[in-house]
Design a protein around this motif. Structure first.
Motif, PDB file in Angstrom:
ATOM      1  N   SER A 164      47.691  53.076  38.154  1.00 38.73           N
ATOM      2  CA  SER A 164      48.060  51.671  37.928  1.00 38.73           C
ATOM      3  C   SER A 164      48.632  51.456  36.536  1.00 38.73           C
ATOM      4  O   SER A 164      49.598  50.714  36.363  1.00 38.73           O
ATOM      5  CB  SER A 164      46.844  50.765  38.123  1.00 38.73           C
ATOM      6  OG  SER A 164      46.391  50.813  39.447  1.00 38.73           O
ATOM      7  N   SER A 175      52.450  50.408  36.109  1.00 38.66           N
ATOM      8  CA  SER A 175      52.749  49.129  35.461  1.00 38.66           C
ATOM      9  C   SER A 175      53.539  49.340  34.178  1.00 38.66           C
ATOM     10  O   SER A 175      54.403  48.530  33.839  1.00 38.66           O
ATOM     11  CB  SER A 175      51.459  48.348  35.190  1.00 38.66           C
ATOM     12  OG  SER A 175      50.606  49.045  34.314  1.00 38.66           O
ATOM     13  N   VAL A 233      56.320  38.950  39.395  1.00 39.92           N
ATOM     14  CA  VAL A 233      55.199  39.322  40.272  1.00 39.92           C
ATOM     15  C   VAL A 233      54.130  40.056  39.468  1.00 39.92           C
ATOM     16  O   VAL A 233      52.945  39.743  39.548  1.00 39.92           O
ATOM     17  CB  VAL A 233      55.685  40.168  41.468  1.00 39.92           C
ATOM     18  CG1 VAL A 233      54.517  40.785  42.219  1.00 39.92           C
ATOM     19  CG2 VAL A 233      56.538  39.322  42.401  1.00 39.92           C
ATOM     20  N   VAL A 237      50.301  38.672  38.915  1.00 40.00           N
ATOM     21  CA  VAL A 237      49.184  39.460  39.456  1.00 40.00           C
ATOM     22  C   VAL A 237      48.272  39.946  38.337  1.00 40.00           C
ATOM     23  O   VAL A 237      47.044  39.850  38.437  1.00 40.00           O
ATOM     24  CB  VAL A 237      49.710  40.640  40.307  1.00 40.00           C
ATOM     25  CG1 VAL A 237      48.597  41.609  40.643  1.00 40.00           C
ATOM     26  CG2 VAL A 237      50.369  40.119  41.579  1.00 40.00           C
ATOM     27  N   SER A 238      48.852  40.445  37.262  1.00 39.89           N
ATOM     28  CA  SER A 238      48.006  40.952  36.179  1.00 39.89           C
ATOM     29  C   SER A 238      47.281  39.827  35.446  1.00 39.89           C
ATOM     30  O   SER A 238      46.185  40.034  34.920  1.00 39.89           O
ATOM     31  CB  SER A 238      48.816  41.815  35.209  1.00 39.89           C
ATOM     32  OG  SER A 238      49.769  41.054  34.527  1.00 39.89           O
ATOM     33  N   THR A 292      44.230  39.374  37.821  1.00 35.39           N
ATOM     34  CA  THR A 292      43.352  40.530  37.991  1.00 35.39           C
ATOM     35  C   THR A 292      42.807  41.077  36.680  1.00 35.39           C
ATOM     36  O   THR A 292      41.659  41.514  36.619  1.00 35.39           O
ATOM     37  CB  THR A 292      44.067  41.673  38.741  1.00 35.39           C
ATOM     38  OG1 THR A 292      45.231  42.064  38.012  1.00 35.39           O
ATOM     39  CG2 THR A 292      44.440  41.267  40.148  1.00 35.39           C
TER      40      THR A 292
END
Length: 149
Positions: free
Chosen positions: A61, A65, A91, A95-96, A99
């Motif tokens: 990840s 990323s 996006v 999302v980050s 999360t």
């Protein structure tokens, strides 16, 4: 009676508008690309943090990323594949934000503030990426001009 809205093509004919748009792209894109490079320079500690946050495959990840930030940032800065670059960044940042910076689930006041700051940075970055995405189909001044759309 409601006012009728029309969509106009991107017009940057005001003095220095093209140059300011380029400067904004460079600042936004280069900053995100640099942040992506940081992912590669500190993979182990970033993977540890990603694991702490519960991300699956934390090392992958971090690398993925980082690659997205570097390519998306450079794409925006250069004006290459602007829809893809800005869309991917939007996006990722949304999302980050949710999360990785879930400040609402943190008890320690100092850590909560740090997570809220990270959340808000990702949120306003996503806003900028969405604005660039909105004009991604238009011709950008001083752009490489490669694109899918």
């Amino acid at each position: 009676m409601l006012a009728e809205f029309t969509t106009l093509p991107l017009q940057l004919d005001a003095p220095f508008a093209g140059e300011l748009f380029l400067l904004g792209r460079l600042l936004f894109g280069a900053t995100l690309a640099f942040m992506g490079l940081n992912h590669f320079m500190d993979v182990d500690s970033m993977a540890g943090y990603a694991e702490f946050k519960g991300l699956p495959a934390p090392r992958f990840s971090v690398v993925a990323s980082g690659l997205l930030l570097v390519l998306g940032g450079l794409g925006v800065a250069a004006g290459a594949f602007p829809v893809l670059s800005a869309g991917a960044l939007a996006v990722f940042l949304l999302v980050s934000a949710v999360t990785m910076h879930d400040f609402w689930s943190v008890d320690d006041p100092e850590e909560k503030q740090n997570e809220m700051t990270g959340f808000l940075k990702n949120l306003y970055g996503a806003g900028a990426a969405l604005a660039l995405l909105a004009v991604g189909g238009s011709a950008w001044p001083y752009a490489v001009g490669f694109g899918l759309f």
